[in-house]
Design a protein around this motif. Structure first.
Motif, PDB file in Angstrom:
ATOM      1  N   GLN A  14      14.173  44.883  93.829  1.00  0.00           N
ATOM      2  CA  GLN A  14      15.602  45.079  93.562  1.00  0.00           C
ATOM      3  C   GLN A  14      16.454  44.456  94.661  1.00  0.00           C
ATOM      4  N   ALA A  15      16.009  44.549  95.889  1.00  0.00           N
ATOM      5  CA  ALA A  15      16.745  43.943  97.008  1.00  0.00           C
ATOM      6  C   ALA A  15      16.762  42.423  96.872  1.00  0.00           C
ATOM      7  N   PHE A  16      15.635  41.851  96.460  1.00  0.00           N
ATOM      8  CA  PHE A  16      15.547  40.408  96.223  1.00  0.00           C
ATOM      9  C   PHE A  16      16.564  39.986  95.165  1.00  0.00           C
ATOM     10  N   GLU A  17      16.558  40.683  94.041  1.00  0.00           N
ATOM     11  CA  GLU A  17      17.497  40.350  92.966  1.00  0.00           C
ATOM     12  C   GLU A  17      18.944  40.527  93.418  1.00  0.00           C
ATOM     13  N   LYS A  18      19.234  41.599  94.138  1.00  0.00           N
ATOM     14  CA  LYS A  18      20.597  41.851  94.619  1.00  0.00           C
ATOM     15  C   LYS A  18      21.080  40.710  95.506  1.00  0.00           C
ATOM     16  N   ARG A  19      20.211  40.245  96.400  1.00  0.00           N
ATOM     17  CA  ARG A  19      20.585  39.154  97.301  1.00  0.00           C
ATOM     18  C   ARG A  19      20.918  37.878  96.521  1.00  0.00           C
ATOM     19  N   TYR A  20      20.091  37.569  95.514  1.00  0.00           N
ATOM     20  CA  TYR A  20      20.334  36.374  94.707  1.00  0.00           C
ATOM     21  C   TYR A  20      21.579  36.523  93.841  1.00  0.00           C
ATOM     22  N   ARG A  21      21.817  37.709  93.315  1.00  0.00           N
ATOM     23  CA  ARG A  21      23.032  37.928  92.525  1.00  0.00           C
ATOM     24  C   ARG A  21      24.281  37.754  93.390  1.00  0.00           C
ATOM     25  N   GLN A  22      24.242  38.267  94.614  1.00  0.00           N
ATOM     26  CA  GLN A  22      25.382  38.116  95.521  1.00  0.00           C
ATOM     27  C   GLN A  22      25.606  36.649  95.875  1.00  0.00           C
ATOM     28  N   ALA A  23      24.535  35.937  96.123  1.00  0.00           N
ATOM     29  CA  ALA A  23      24.660  34.506  96.426  1.00  0.00           C
ATOM     30  C   ALA A  23      25.243  33.772  95.223  1.00  0.00           C
ATOM     31  N   ALA A  24      24.779  34.117  94.024  1.00  0.00           N
ATOM     32  CA  ALA A  24      25.276  33.479  92.796  1.00  0.00           C
ATOM     33  C   ALA A  24      26.762  33.767  92.598  1.00  0.00           C
ATOM     34  N   ALA A  25      27.176  34.997  92.914  1.00  0.00           N
ATOM     35  CA  ALA A  25      28.578  35.389  92.718  1.00  0.00           C
ATOM     36  C   ALA A  25      29.525  34.569  93.589  1.00  0.00           C
ATOM     37  N   SER A  26      29.048  34.058  94.721  1.00  0.00           N
ATOM     38  CA  SER A  26      29.914  33.200  95.530  1.00  0.00           C
ATOM     39  C   SER A  26      29.688  31.722  95.281  1.00  0.00           C
ATOM     40  N   TYR A  27      28.482  31.348  94.888  1.00  0.00           N
ATOM     41  CA  TYR A  27      28.172  29.928  94.720  1.00  0.00           C
ATOM     42  C   TYR A  27      28.667  29.357  93.385  1.00  0.00           C
ATOM     43  N   PHE A  28      28.459  30.070  92.296  1.00  0.00           N
ATOM     44  CA  PHE A  28      28.870  29.544  90.997  1.00  0.00           C
ATOM     45  C   PHE A  28      30.369  29.238  90.920  1.00  0.00           C
ATOM     46  N   PRO A  29      31.249  30.109  91.412  1.00  0.00           N
ATOM     47  CA  PRO A  29      32.675  29.758  91.361  1.00  0.00           C
ATOM     48  C   PRO A  29      33.011  28.457  92.086  1.00  0.00           C
ATOM     49  N   MET A  30      32.311  28.163  93.168  1.00  0.00           N
ATOM     50  CA  MET A  30      32.556  26.900  93.884  1.00  0.00           C
ATOM     51  C   MET A  30      32.130  25.706  93.032  1.00  0.00           C
ATOM     52  N   ARG A  31      30.980  25.820  92.372  1.00  0.00           N
ATOM     53  CA  ARG A  31      30.497  24.718  91.539  1.00  0.00           C
ATOM     54  C   ARG A  31      31.378  24.556  90.303  1.00  0.00           C
ATOM     55  N   THR A  47      31.124  35.302  85.172  1.00  0.00           N
ATOM     56  CA  THR A  47      30.257  36.457  85.369  1.00  0.00           C
ATOM     57  C   THR A  47      28.842  35.985  85.700  1.00  0.00           C
ATOM     58  N   ILE A  48      28.137  36.817  86.433  1.00  0.00           N
ATOM     59  CA  ILE A  48      26.747  36.551  86.780  1.00  0.00           C
ATOM     60  C   ILE A  48      25.914  37.586  86.043  1.00  0.00           C
ATOM     61  N   ARG A  49      24.938  37.112  85.316  1.00  0.00           N
ATOM     62  CA  ARG A  49      24.123  37.998  84.492  1.00  0.00           C
ATOM     63  C   ARG A  49      22.646  37.727  84.723  1.00  0.00           C
ATOM     64  N   TRP A  68      21.707  34.465  87.224  1.00  0.00           N
ATOM     65  CA  TRP A  68      21.503  34.442  88.676  1.00  0.00           C
ATOM     66  C   TRP A  68      20.222  33.715  89.071  1.00  0.00           C
ATOM     67  N   ARG A  69      19.250  33.658  88.181  1.00  0.00           N
ATOM     68  CA  ARG A  69      17.979  33.013  88.492  1.00  0.00           C
ATOM     69  C   ARG A  69      18.129  31.512  88.759  1.00  0.00           C
ATOM     70  N   LEU A  70      19.229  30.928  88.293  1.00  0.00           N
ATOM     71  CA  LEU A  70      19.465  29.507  88.556  1.00  0.00           C
ATOM     72  C   LEU A  70      19.612  29.216  90.044  1.00  0.00           C
ATOM     73  N   MET A  71      19.855  30.234  90.847  1.00  0.00           N
ATOM     74  CA  MET A  71      19.946  30.040  92.293  1.00  0.00           C
ATOM     75  C   MET A  71      18.608  29.581  92.871  1.00  0.00           C
ATOM     76  N   MET A  72      17.526  29.793  92.137  1.00  0.00           N
ATOM     77  CA  MET A  72      16.203  29.375  92.600  1.00  0.00           C
ATOM     78  C   MET A  72      15.822  28.000  92.046  1.00  0.00           C
ATOM     79  N   ALA A  73      16.653  27.434  91.206  1.00  0.00           N
ATOM     80  CA  ALA A  73      16.402  26.113  90.621  1.00  0.00           C
ATOM     81  C   ALA A  73      16.927  25.031  91.563  1.00  0.00           C
TER      82      ALA A  73
END
Length: 128
Positions: A14-31, A47-49, A68-73
């Protein structure tokens, strides 16, 4: 394929997923902001789902949703999904006009689309 150690706890996953979701929430808006200048259209929010069958979506009300899994792509693959969803703001289908709009912004989009098809399931590390 990335896998977790067998003894990894649910809270660690859950901590792993939370970290990636938080990163996605800031990264996707920039892209989205970057590529939006090339695609146009109007979106209302991002939204991040954690979809299991989609990498992204665009609603008729202009909500852009990203997995959010796209953060690992690879970054170029993530950008392809952003461009794909932004192009839906003007073309709510997968018509020739839609794909032409995608190609205008990202001429090599077919390579990124192929990567997702071939390697996308590797991004579901929490589900193994």
């Amino acid at each position: 394929m990335l896998t977790f150690p067998a003894d990894m706890t649910v809270s660690q996953k859950q901590a792993f997923e939370k970290r990636y979701r938080q990163a996605a929430a800031s990264y996707f808006p920039m892209r989205v902001a970057y590529y939006h200048q090339f695609t146009g259209g109007t979106y209302s929010r991002i939204t991040i789902r954690g979809q299991h069958t989609r990498w992204g979506s665009c609603s008729s009300r202009g909500t852009l949703s990203f997995n959010w899994r796209l953060m690992m792509a690879p970054p170029k693959v993530l950008d392809y999904v952003v461009v794909h969803e932004l192009c839906h703001l003007k073309h709510m289908d997968h018509s020739r006009n839609f794909w032409n709009a995608v190609a205008e912004v990202m001429p090599d989009y077919k390579e990124q689309k192929k990567w997702l098809k071939e390697h996308g399931m590797e991004l579901f590390v929490l589900d193994t």
